[in-house]
Design a protein around this motif. Structure first.
Motif, mmCIF file in Angstrom:
data_model
loop_
_atom_site.group_PDB
_atom_site.id
_atom_site.type_symbol
_atom_site.label_atom_id
_atom_site.label_comp_id
_atom_site.label_asym_id
_atom_site.label_seq_id
_atom_site.Cartn_x
_atom_site.Cartn_y
_atom_site.Cartn_z
ATOM 1 N N ILE A 274 -4.453 2.623 -2.033
ATOM 2 C CA ILE A 274 -4.771 3.163 -0.845
ATOM 3 C C ILE A 274 -4.990 4.794 -1.348
ATOM 4 C CG2 ILE A 274 -3.914 4.160 1.559
ATOM 5 C CD1 ILE A 274 -1.862 1.856 0.949
ATOM 6 N N THR A 275 -6.368 5.224 -1.329
ATOM 7 C CA THR A 275 -6.552 6.613 -1.439
ATOM 8 C C THR A 275 -6.006 7.578 -0.542
ATOM 9 O OG1 THR A 275 -8.623 6.608 0.248
ATOM 10 C CG2 THR A 275 -8.934 5.944 -2.343
ATOM 11 N N PRO A 276 -5.839 8.783 -0.830
ATOM 12 C CA PRO A 276 -5.273 9.806 -0.087
ATOM 13 C C PRO A 276 -5.939 9.998 1.179
ATOM 14 C CG PRO A 276 -5.302 10.757 -2.132
ATOM 15 C CD PRO A 276 -6.019 9.389 -2.113
ATOM 16 N N ALA A 277 -7.532 9.873 1.218
ATOM 17 C CA ALA A 277 -8.288 9.930 2.472
ATOM 18 C C ALA A 277 -7.701 8.834 3.435
ATOM 19 C CB ALA A 277 -9.596 9.978 2.073
ATOM 20 N N ALA A 278 -7.834 7.442 2.853
ATOM 21 C CA ALA A 278 -7.373 6.238 3.802
ATOM 22 C C ALA A 278 -6.043 6.618 4.188
ATOM 23 C CB ALA A 278 -7.585 5.118 3.060
ATOM 24 N N ALA A 279 -5.121 7.072 3.353
ATOM 25 C CA ALA A 279 -3.647 7.256 4.090
ATOM 26 C C ALA A 279 -3.683 8.133 5.074
ATOM 27 C CB ALA A 279 -2.653 7.589 2.765
ATOM 28 N N GLN A 280 -4.357 9.034 5.010
ATOM 29 C CA GLN A 280 -4.214 10.202 6.060
ATOM 30 C C GLN A 280 -4.909 9.712 7.140
ATOM 31 O OE1 GLN A 280 -6.484 13.753 5.090
ATOM 32 N NE2 GLN A 280 -6.097 14.686 6.983
ATOM 33 N N GLN A 281 -5.855 8.808 7.299
ATOM 34 C CA GLN A 281 -6.507 8.193 8.274
ATOM 35 C C GLN A 281 -5.387 7.270 8.937
ATOM 36 O OE1 GLN A 281 -8.773 9.365 10.216
ATOM 37 N NE2 GLN A 281 -9.215 7.546 11.675
ATOM 38 N N ILE A 282 -4.868 6.725 8.326
ATOM 39 C CA ILE A 282 -3.956 5.549 8.785
ATOM 40 C C ILE A 282 -2.835 6.170 9.487
ATOM 41 C CG2 ILE A 282 -2.092 3.886 8.179
ATOM 42 C CD1 ILE A 282 -4.352 2.977 5.732
ATOM 43 N N ARG A 283 -2.183 7.232 8.950
ATOM 44 C CA ARG A 283 -1.214 7.846 9.816
ATOM 45 C C ARG A 283 -1.748 8.405 10.718
ATOM 46 N NH1 ARG A 283 -0.666 9.804 4.270
ATOM 47 N NH2 ARG A 283 -1.171 11.876 4.933
ATOM 48 N N HIS A 284 -2.832 9.344 10.751
ATOM 49 C CA HIS A 284 -3.309 10.023 11.982
ATOM 50 C C HIS A 284 -3.643 9.163 13.130
ATOM 51 C CE1 HIS A 284 -5.899 12.545 14.249
ATOM 52 N NE2 HIS A 284 -6.742 11.543 14.422
ATOM 53 N N VAL A 285 -4.163 8.005 12.711
ATOM 54 C CA VAL A 285 -4.340 6.867 13.881
ATOM 55 C C VAL A 285 -3.152 6.328 14.404
ATOM 56 C CG1 VAL A 285 -5.576 4.599 14.344
ATOM 57 C CG2 VAL A 285 -6.728 6.196 13.170
ATOM 58 N N LEU A 286 -2.136 6.028 13.658
ATOM 59 C CA LEU A 286 -0.858 5.617 14.097
ATOM 60 C C LEU A 286 -0.110 6.714 14.977
ATOM 61 C CD1 LEU A 286 0.314 3.559 10.955
ATOM 62 C CD2 LEU A 286 -0.704 2.749 13.247
ATOM 63 N N ASP A 287 -0.346 7.929 14.389
ATOM 64 C CA ASP A 287 0.385 9.001 15.398
ATOM 65 C C ASP A 287 -0.375 8.987 16.616
ATOM 66 O OD1 ASP A 287 2.210 9.725 13.020
ATOM 67 O OD2 ASP A 287 0.931 11.299 12.592
#
Length: 108
Positions: free
Chosen positions: A6-19
């Motif tokens: 999981i790239t840092p960009a993908a991880a950031q987007q996953i966290r953002h959407v879940l938030d």
């Protein structure tokens, strides 16, 4: 042992959407027969997890994969990219042998 990065960009987007949703454990990734080349990726929220799903975690985000999709996704990288006005998850999958012109389906 299977891998999925999981790239840092993908991880950031996953966290953002879940938030934004206010719930969820991560991103669920599977594949289904579809399109002109054979299979397509299916993305969903993982609000609960079954015992047989495999969890991959990197950069504070989790991706869950069903065992039947693991062979096709093994060694893949989940990325989140911006191309012009479009933003989307991209799978850099070393198992793909061919894909359709529009990039919606693939063959392994």
């Amino acid at each position: 042992m299977a891998t999925l990065n999981i790239t840092p960009a993908a991880a950031q987007q996953i966290r953002h959407v879940l938030d934004e949703r206010g719930q969820g454990l991560g991103l669920r990734v599977s594949v289904k027969p579809s399109g002109c080349s054979g299979y397509s990726y299916v993305l969903d929220f993982a609000d609960d997890v079954s015992d047989d799903e495999i969890r991959f975690e990197e950069h504070g985000a989790s991706v869950y994969v069903a065992p039947d999709a693991l062979e096709m996704l093994n060694g893949s990288e989940v990325d989140y990219v911006s191309e012009g006005l479009n933003r989307f998850f991209r799978f850099n999958n070393p198992n793909v042998k061919d894909q359709c012109g529009c990039g919606e389906s693939f063959t392994v």
